[in-house]
Enzyme design. Sequence first.
Site, mmCIF file in Angstrom:
data_model
loop_
_atom_site.group_PDB
_atom_site.id
_atom_site.type_symbol
_atom_site.label_atom_id
_atom_site.label_comp_id
_atom_site.label_asym_id
_atom_site.label_seq_id
_atom_site.Cartn_x
_atom_site.Cartn_y
_atom_site.Cartn_z
ATOM 1 N N HIS A 151 101.202 21.631 -1.271
ATOM 2 C CA HIS A 151 102.086 20.545 -0.834
ATOM 3 C C HIS A 151 102.926 20.033 -2.022
ATOM 4 C CE1 HIS A 151 103.403 16.541 0.427
ATOM 5 N NE2 HIS A 151 103.460 17.097 1.629
ATOM 6 N N GLU A 167 109.027 22.528 3.509
ATOM 7 C CA GLU A 167 109.120 21.083 3.284
ATOM 8 C C GLU A 167 109.897 20.823 1.997
ATOM 9 O OE1 GLU A 167 105.604 19.096 5.548
ATOM 10 O OE2 GLU A 167 105.065 19.384 3.457
ATOM 11 N N GLY A 194 108.523 11.706 2.324
ATOM 12 C CA GLY A 194 108.044 10.394 1.902
ATOM 13 C C GLY A 194 109.127 9.324 1.891
HETATM 14 P P1 13P Z 1 106.692 12.440 5.655
HETATM 15 O O1 13P Z 1 106.790 12.831 7.107
HETATM 16 O O2 13P Z 1 106.017 11.139 5.439
HETATM 17 O O3 13P Z 1 108.030 12.568 4.982
HETATM 18 O O4 13P Z 1 105.734 13.512 4.963
HETATM 19 C C1 13P Z 1 105.844 14.850 5.310
HETATM 20 C C2 13P Z 1 104.804 15.636 4.656
HETATM 21 O O5 13P Z 1 104.589 15.546 3.463
HETATM 22 C C3 13P Z 1 104.010 16.524 5.488
HETATM 23 O O6 13P Z 1 103.289 17.371 4.688
#
Ligand code: 13P
Length: 278
Positions: free
Chosen positions: A98, A170, A176
């Site tokens: 991640h 991602e 975030g």
């Molecule tokens: P957010 O949806 O809070 O931006 O986070 C996404 C995430 O990190 C999923 O792994």
Amino acid sequence: MAPFWLGTSWKMTKTLDEAAAYADDLRSAVEAGSVPPEVRLFVLPAATALASVRDRLAGTGVALGSQNAHPGPDGAVTGEVSMSMVRDAGASIVEIGHAERRTLLSETDDMVADKVAAAVSAGLRPLICVGETSAERAGGVTQDVLARQLRHALSRLGTLRPIELLVAYEPHWAIGDGGRTATPGEAAEGLAVVRRVLAEDLADTPTAVLYGGSVHAGNAAGLVTGLDVDGLFVGRAAWTAPGLLDIARRCHDALRRRSLRQPRNPDLVSAIVRKDPR
Ligand code: 13P
């Protein structure tokens, strides 16, 4: 029909009571028939809550995963939990690579590769996250970064094959507080790189490709209808059970609209990607 994956990482949130309440709400929704059957839900609690959430979600079909695990065998590694330990606690998925682990905890491509191989050895489904930073995007190297991260992640499997592999695109800048959801064009570019590397390096394995980064109830349907995507990976917007269930319903409606359309031409999607992003 292949399921549509919709999951959330709770990241570093929730007491045991909060985790239990979330799991109980999810169980009630499943029992009430309000989770769309084609949507495969998964939740990734903190390690402290895995076993209790496992017990509460038993028999619901909601998949459970860990946000991380150490690649080595059980032994003297203070502060870590192993793949077999998270599996014992109920995980069938383990998230690897991640953005927050890569940036806040210096997780490298080598560590990711070791974890992917260890996860598969332990019988877990790896959920590999790949994504570029805003500087990498600005520098025009997004496709190279994504291809490098994913190829490296798969590089230590040898003859091991996961029963199923999940890969989430991602972008770091989308995640975030202060994150910006990728535009359809940006997301399609990243997803296409992921699909191409998977086709080249792991063609014999069932895979699902997800998008994550500032997904919420207001944009989930557009992402589902606009992208060649097998699932969505959500953080903040699914930190309550009603939040996750709301997004599940919107995915369901969007999937119905998507299925009424002509199937997408995969050549068009891969044409977005230039010839060789190695
Ligand atoms: P957010 O949806 O809070 O931006 O986070 C996404 C995430 O990190 C999923 O792994």
